[in-house]
Structure formats: C-alpha cells, structure tokens
Design an enzyme around this catalytic site. Structure first.
Site, PDB file in Angstrom:
ATOM      1  N   ASN A  37      39.593  19.879  54.364  1.00 41.33           N
ATOM      2  CA  ASN A  37      39.693  18.765  54.946  1.00 41.33           C
ATOM      3  C   ASN A  37      39.722  18.835  56.590  1.00 41.33           C
ATOM      4  O   ASN A  37      41.108  19.388  57.102  1.00 41.33           O
ATOM      5  CB  ASN A  37      40.893  17.856  54.551  1.00 41.33           C
ATOM      6  CG  ASN A  37      40.722  16.385  54.574  1.00 41.33           C
ATOM      7  OD1 ASN A  37      39.596  15.915  55.094  1.00 41.33           O
ATOM      8  ND2 ASN A  37      41.637  15.747  54.136  1.00 41.33           N
ATOM      9  N   ARG A 147      54.234   9.900  41.911  1.00 44.08           N
ATOM     10  CA  ARG A 147      54.535  10.259  43.140  1.00 44.08           C
ATOM     11  C   ARG A 147      54.800   8.814  43.939  1.00 44.08           C
ATOM     12  O   ARG A 147      54.078   7.932  43.531  1.00 44.08           O
ATOM     13  CB  ARG A 147      53.674  10.912  44.002  1.00 44.08           C
ATOM     14  CG  ARG A 147      54.148  11.528  45.355  1.00 44.08           C
ATOM     15  CD  ARG A 147      52.989  12.324  46.190  1.00 44.08           C
ATOM     16  NE  ARG A 147      52.406  11.200  47.084  1.00 44.08           N
ATOM     17  CZ  ARG A 147      51.684  11.589  47.957  1.00 44.08           C
ATOM     18  NH1 ARG A 147      51.587  12.775  48.343  1.00 44.08           N
ATOM     19  NH2 ARG A 147      50.927  10.538  48.623  1.00 44.08           N
ATOM     20  N   TYR A 159      51.445   7.606  56.610  1.00 45.38           N
ATOM     21  CA  TYR A 159      50.686   8.323  56.043  1.00 45.38           C
ATOM     22  C   TYR A 159      51.000   8.455  54.513  1.00 45.38           C
ATOM     23  O   TYR A 159      52.031   8.666  54.006  1.00 45.38           O
ATOM     24  CB  TYR A 159      50.466   9.671  56.446  1.00 45.38           C
ATOM     25  CG  TYR A 159      49.509  10.609  55.760  1.00 45.38           C
ATOM     26  CD1 TYR A 159      48.082  10.389  56.082  1.00 45.38           C
ATOM     27  CD2 TYR A 159      49.939  11.556  55.031  1.00 45.38           C
ATOM     28  CE1 TYR A 159      47.230  11.298  55.384  1.00 45.38           C
ATOM     29  CE2 TYR A 159      48.933  12.659  54.323  1.00 45.38           C
ATOM     30  CZ  TYR A 159      47.617  12.428  54.531  1.00 45.38           C
ATOM     31  OH  TYR A 159      46.769  13.136  53.954  1.00 45.38           O
ATOM     32  N   ASP A 222      56.757  13.096  48.480  1.00 51.95           N
ATOM     33  CA  ASP A 222      56.219  13.977  49.511  1.00 51.95           C
ATOM     34  C   ASP A 222      56.660  13.726  50.996  1.00 51.95           C
ATOM     35  O   ASP A 222      56.279  12.544  51.387  1.00 51.95           O
ATOM     36  CB  ASP A 222      54.598  13.788  49.377  1.00 51.95           C
ATOM     37  CG  ASP A 222      53.931  14.973  50.281  1.00 51.95           C
ATOM     38  OD1 ASP A 222      54.553  15.544  50.769  1.00 51.95           O
ATOM     39  OD2 ASP A 222      52.945  15.202  49.855  1.00 51.95           O
ATOM     40  N   HIS A 224      55.724  15.300  53.670  1.00 50.21           N
ATOM     41  CA  HIS A 224      54.760  15.861  54.483  1.00 50.21           C
ATOM     42  C   HIS A 224      55.249  16.767  55.656  1.00 50.21           C
ATOM     43  O   HIS A 224      54.789  16.296  56.806  1.00 50.21           O
ATOM     44  CB  HIS A 224      53.913  14.478  54.974  1.00 50.21           C
ATOM     45  CG  HIS A 224      53.066  13.983  53.883  1.00 50.21           C
ATOM     46  ND1 HIS A 224      53.090  13.020  53.285  1.00 50.21           N
ATOM     47  CD2 HIS A 224      52.090  14.832  53.344  1.00 50.21           C
ATOM     48  CE1 HIS A 224      52.000  12.698  52.557  1.00 50.21           C
ATOM     49  NE2 HIS A 224      51.392  13.952  52.410  1.00 50.21           N
ATOM     50  N   GLU A 248      58.578  17.193  47.800  1.00 48.57           N
ATOM     51  CA  GLU A 248      57.728  18.092  48.302  1.00 48.57           C
ATOM     52  C   GLU A 248      57.486  18.291  49.917  1.00 48.57           C
ATOM     53  O   GLU A 248      57.927  17.219  50.665  1.00 48.57           O
ATOM     54  CB  GLU A 248      56.102  17.465  47.811  1.00 48.57           C
ATOM     55  CG  GLU A 248      54.879  18.131  48.275  1.00 48.57           C
ATOM     56  CD  GLU A 248      53.762  17.444  48.091  1.00 48.57           C
ATOM     57  OE1 GLU A 248      53.830  16.823  47.196  1.00 48.57           O
ATOM     58  OE2 GLU A 248      52.476  17.781  48.521  1.00 48.57           O
ATOM     59  N   GLU A 274      51.152  23.491  49.917  1.00 46.08           N
ATOM     60  CA  GLU A 274      49.888  23.018  49.929  1.00 46.08           C
ATOM     61  C   GLU A 274      49.064  23.495  51.268  1.00 46.08           C
ATOM     62  O   GLU A 274      47.951  23.463  51.224  1.00 46.08           O
ATOM     63  CB  GLU A 274      49.595  21.441  49.665  1.00 46.08           C
ATOM     64  CG  GLU A 274      50.015  20.600  51.130  1.00 46.08           C
ATOM     65  CD  GLU A 274      49.918  19.022  50.659  1.00 46.08           C
ATOM     66  OE1 GLU A 274      50.295  18.432  49.727  1.00 46.08           O
ATOM     67  OE2 GLU A 274      49.699  18.407  51.580  1.00 46.08           O
ATOM     68  N   ARG A 295      52.753  24.848  45.425  1.00 45.16           N
ATOM     69  CA  ARG A 295      51.832  23.606  45.528  1.00 45.16           C
ATOM     70  C   ARG A 295      50.411  24.229  45.944  1.00 45.16           C
ATOM     71  O   ARG A 295      49.487  23.324  46.369  1.00 45.16           O
ATOM     72  CB  ARG A 295      52.449  22.963  46.719  1.00 45.16           C
ATOM     73  CG  ARG A 295      53.567  21.812  46.372  1.00 45.16           C
ATOM     74  CD  ARG A 295      52.921  20.746  45.562  1.00 45.16           C
ATOM     75  NE  ARG A 295      52.315  19.973  46.258  1.00 45.16           N
ATOM     76  CZ  ARG A 295      51.337  19.197  45.796  1.00 45.16           C
ATOM     77  NH1 ARG A 295      50.727  19.365  44.565  1.00 45.16           N
ATOM     78  NH2 ARG A 295      50.695  18.318  46.513  1.00 45.16           N
ATOM     79  N   GLU A 351      48.689  17.626  40.322  1.00 47.75           N
ATOM     80  CA  GLU A 351      48.491  16.458  41.153  1.00 47.75           C
ATOM     81  C   GLU A 351      46.972  16.143  40.425  1.00 47.75           C
ATOM     82  O   GLU A 351      46.147  16.879  40.614  1.00 47.75           O
ATOM     83  CB  GLU A 351      48.493  16.782  42.686  1.00 47.75           C
ATOM     84  CG  GLU A 351      48.205  15.415  43.440  1.00 47.75           C
ATOM     85  CD  GLU A 351      48.250  15.881  44.960  1.00 47.75           C
ATOM     86  OE1 GLU A 351      48.151  17.077  45.294  1.00 47.75           O
ATOM     87  OE2 GLU A 351      48.659  15.051  45.681  1.00 47.75           O
ATOM     88  N   TRP A 414      53.510  16.972  62.019  1.00 40.51           N
ATOM     89  CA  TRP A 414      52.475  16.326  61.008  1.00 40.51           C
ATOM     90  C   TRP A 414      53.016  14.951  60.607  1.00 40.51           C
ATOM     91  O   TRP A 414      53.101  13.963  60.918  1.00 40.51           O
ATOM     92  CB  TRP A 414      52.298  17.259  59.958  1.00 40.51           C
ATOM     93  CG  TRP A 414      50.956  17.042  59.555  1.00 40.51           C
ATOM     94  CD1 TRP A 414      50.015  17.369  60.057  1.00 40.51           C
ATOM     95  CD2 TRP A 414      50.562  15.902  58.468  1.00 40.51           C
ATOM     96  NE1 TRP A 414      48.919  16.949  59.616  1.00 40.51           N
ATOM     97  CE2 TRP A 414      49.263  16.070  58.444  1.00 40.51           C
ATOM     98  CE3 TRP A 414      51.353  15.216  57.532  1.00 40.51           C
ATOM     99  CZ2 TRP A 414      48.316  15.165  57.725  1.00 40.51           C
ATOM    100  CZ3 TRP A 414      50.329  14.420  56.864  1.00 40.51           C
ATOM    101  CH2 TRP A 414      48.916  14.722  56.714  1.00 40.51           C
TER     102      TRP A 414
HETATM  103  O1  EZ4 Z   1      47.817  15.013  52.627  1.00 41.16           O
HETATM  104  O2  EZ4 Z   1      45.170  17.029  50.896  1.00 41.16           O
HETATM  105  O3  EZ4 Z   1      50.523  15.835  48.257  1.00 41.16           O
HETATM  106  N1  EZ4 Z   1      49.430  15.708  48.644  1.00 41.16           N
HETATM  107  C1  EZ4 Z   1      49.159  15.638  49.912  1.00 41.16           C
HETATM  108  C2  EZ4 Z   1      47.513  15.436  50.275  1.00 41.16           C
HETATM  109  C3  EZ4 Z   1      47.346  16.220  51.593  1.00 41.16           C
HETATM  110  C4  EZ4 Z   1      45.811  16.297  51.964  1.00 41.16           C
HETATM  111  C5  EZ4 Z   1      45.410  16.622  53.325  1.00 41.16           C
HETATM  112  O4  EZ4 Z   1      44.067  17.022  53.403  1.00 41.16           O
HETATM  113  O5  EZ4 Z   1      49.837  15.811  50.885  1.00 41.16           O
HETATM  114  O6  EZ4 Z   1      47.229  14.240  49.957  1.00 41.16           O
HETATM  115 CO    CO Z   2      51.582  16.901  49.824  1.00 41.18          CO
END
Ligand code: EZ4
Ligand code: CO
Length: 414
Positions: A37, A147, A159, A222, A224, A248, A274, A295, A351, A414
C-alpha cells in the site's frame, strides 16, 4: 514443468493491487499478491525488472529452492519491497503446484485443522452511539469478533474510524490510502494526534461496548504504533477490566525490547507485526514471549513458505496467528492467508474486510464468509482467477496513507 511467462498486473478498482501471474510450459497459471500500500510501483518494478528474467525457464515445482534463490541471491536481505516480491512468487508457485495436484492449497499444507477461520471485522464510529450501531451492523453480517475504533473528542479525524471528516463524509472502514482531489499533487493527508486525549478516551469506549454487548463478544483494538512502551503499559492496564481479545501495535515494534516493559506491566494480550517482513523482526518478541499474536500477512512477509516457518517457530512459544487482512491485501493474498489459517495448528484469528464489488468482479474468489468463519473453498490451488482484460481498464492511481502530527506540529509515530 518450466515457468514460461511472467506478467505483472497493476490494477486499481478503487485501490491499487499488484498481481504476479506465472504461466508454465503446461499452461498452468499461478497468481501471487505483491501489493504494498502506497509503494505499489516499487514492487512492480522489482518483479518486472529484477525477478521476471530469473524466473523464466526455472522448474515451477521447486518452491523452496526458488525462495532461497531470490532471498539469498539478491544479496540485500529483507525489507518490505523485496519480501512482497518474493511473497508473490511463492504464492504463485504454491497456486501452480496445488492446481497440478488438483487440490485446494490447504491440502498440500497438511490438510484442515479446523472447519473454518474465525474472522474479525472493523467496527468504528466518530462517537460511541455511532460505534455501537457499527458493532450491531457487523453482528448482523455474521461477525463473531470485532475490532473497535472511535473518534477522540477534540480531534478532527482519526485513522481507522469510518466517516471521519477527513474522509469527506464517506465511511472509510477499509482504511484506504487516500487519493487527492483531481489536479492536485498527491501527498499523505496530515492528521493531528493527541496521545493523552486518546489514553483517557479509549477505556470509556470499551466500558460502553461491554455494557451494551456483554462479556462474551471478542473485542480487539488497534493503537497503530502510536504509543511509547510506558504509555502502552498504561493503556493495557486501563483496558484489563474489558478483557480484550488483543491490543494491536501498541508501540512501534522495531524496538522489540520495548515490549518487555509493556509485557511486564499488563496482562492485556498483545498482537504485533503487520509492518514486519521477516522472522528476524520477531526474534525477541517470540523467544521472550512478549506477544500473543503474529500479525504478518502472507503478502508482506515472503509468502506461504516463510510465514508457515514463522508460525511453527511461534508455536513453540504458544503464540498464535492473527494474520493481517486489510483490503490492501488483494483477494489473492487473502486466499493465501485462508489456506494457511485452516491448515496451521496455532491459528488464532483472521482479520477480514470484504473487498468492494469492482475488486471482486476482477478477482473471482472461491472463499466464503459464513456465520463468522472464513472458508478457503475447494477449488484447486488458491482458488482465485483474475480477469486480465478487465483489470487493465483500471489504471494505477497514486494514493497514500495519512501521517500524524502532535498538537505542536511535531511529526508523530504513525
Ligand atoms: O492500516 O493495511 O490492522 N489493520 C491495519 C490496516 C493498515 C493498512 C495499511 O496499509 O492497521 O488496516
Ligand atoms: Co493494524
């Protein structure tokens, strides 16, 4: 059976996907997902310019040898671009081998360990009432694990929260990278972040969700990568009464040792990985048992060959899978994850967000989602076909994930 043709297909039915398509001397076609992405074309070039010439003429059956040849042969190891490219080759070769065998891929991975893969969906809302509605909608769709993300009082957009104002009023449950308005240069949207407001708000959200839906429903969250280890420890502790399935990406985990502090301070289960792309990113996290769930996605971590080894390593430490499955993993990558999910013993959760209708028109899948469980289906191979002609009609469109700044303008994690 030799690899005769190597094609890289970039298509953008609402978001960008990179697909590797291998054709063998016997006319068998294998697909692999190489979507990264926001950096899609880098992987497309890696495959077209540097990998395709090496693959033509190779024996399509030698998956492990091809993996090692691409990994070691590059000299430059690891990294998301390299590992997404290798993942695509690996997936396509497994697809071919399973098609030749006439079996769904999970059969070649040891057969089914379970009847289906428990999925979790993304519920979100700008505020708590909107979130509770979104949870109800997900339950109505059949989800058995959810989630939970919400807006934060005082912040414009967050986000992962659908219908945030930065999304132009449209829901964006799928966390898409955003395209810019026509004619303006494409840059990541900049969002403002306030960690103290976040840490105060999240426990009130889980209080509301638990009192509405009771203690049974598995709930995930999450963060992030936005917290320091100490902040993550505070959050983990404040969420303990709500018994999360997992928290997460509480910290930016390239600092693996940072998780020691989080782990020592809270019993809230932790999921990480991830953005990782190899087993080495997890070495301390796994051997010191600092996390509960891995993840990674098949797409971003070197394919089925590499992720299966990683999960075997994790199994020794009672760590389970929770593979990344956003819609920026293509249906090919999702199918690969599902075959692995049903086969491995230490599966935890998957997921899952449904791709949009245009995407599912191009990528014909044989997997299904019924009563909260995902099933890879019984079609030979990965079970995904790509309509090449239709795919070519959707041109690549640059799009990027947002970035975060703190209230004083400092660039944030982030
Ligand atoms: O933000 O895949 O847990 N899932 C996530 C995702 C990520 C995107 C980033 O490209 O955090 O949705
Ligand atoms: Co995530």
């Amino acid at each position: 059976m030799r690899i005769d043709a190597v094609d890289v297909v970039v298509t953008s039915p609402g978001r960008n996907f990179v697909t590797l398509r291998l054709t063998t001397s016997d006319g068998v076609v294998g697909l692999g997902d190489a979507t990264l992405n926001g950096r899609e074309l880098a992987v497309a070039s890696y495959l077209r310019d540097h990998v395709a010439p090496l693959l033509v003429g190779r024996d399509a059956h030698n998956i492990e040898d091809t993996w090692q040849y691409l990994y070691r042969g590059a000299y430059w190891r690891r990294g998301p671009v390299t590992m997404a490219a290798i993942a695509a080759v690996d997936m396509a070769l497994w697809d071919i081998k399973a098609k030749v065998a006439g079996l769904p891929l999970y059969q070649l991975l040891g057969g089914a360990s379970r009847t289906g893969a428990l999925a979790y969906g993304h519920a979100s809302g700008r505020d708590i009432p909107e979130l509770l509605d979104s949870v109800r909608e997900h339950l109505a769709l059949g989800y058995r694990a959810i989630r939970v993300q919400t807006g934060i009082p005082g912040l414009d957009s967050v986000y992962g929260v659908a219908a945030s104002s930065a999304g132009g009023g449209e829901r964006y449950d799928y966390e898409p990278a955003r395209r810019s308005a026509q004619g303006t240069p494409v840059r990541p949207v900049e969002e403002v972040w306030d960690t103290r407001a976040y840490l105060r708000h999240v426990p009130t959200v889980f209080e509301a969700v638990r009192s509405e839906f009771g203690p049974e429903l598995p709930l995930l969250h999450d963060a992030h990568h936005r917290l320091t280890p100490n902040q993550a420890a505070q959050l983990g502790r404040s969420l303990e009464p709500y018994k999360l399935f997992w928290l997460e990406d509480c910290t930016p985990a390239e600092n693996q040792e940072g998780l020691r502090r989080v782990r020592a301070q809270t019993t809230t289960p932790l999921a990480i990985g991830e953005v990782f792309n190899s087993v080495y990113d997890y070495q301390t996290l796994i051997t010191e048992q600092l996390i509960d769930y891995v993840r990674s996605s098949v797409t971003h971590s070197g394919g089925i060959t590499a992720l299966r080894k990683l999960m075997d390593f994790a199994a020794i430490y009672q760590i389970k899978s929770g593979f990344h499955g956003p819609t920026d993993v293509s249906p090919v990558g999702m199918a690969a994850a599902l075959h692995l999910d049903v086969a491995i013993h230490n599966f935890g959760i998957q997921e899952y967000m449904k791709h949009n209708a245009q995407t599912l028109d191009l990528f014909r899948t044989s997997y299904s989602f019924v009563d909260g469980l995902l099933d890879p289906g019984e079609a030979p191979g990965l079970g995904v076909d790509l309509d090449l002609e239709a795919a070519r009609a959707f041109e690549y469109t640059p799009a990027y994930l947002p970035v975060n700044r703190l209230l004083d303008g400092t660039m944030h994690d982030w």
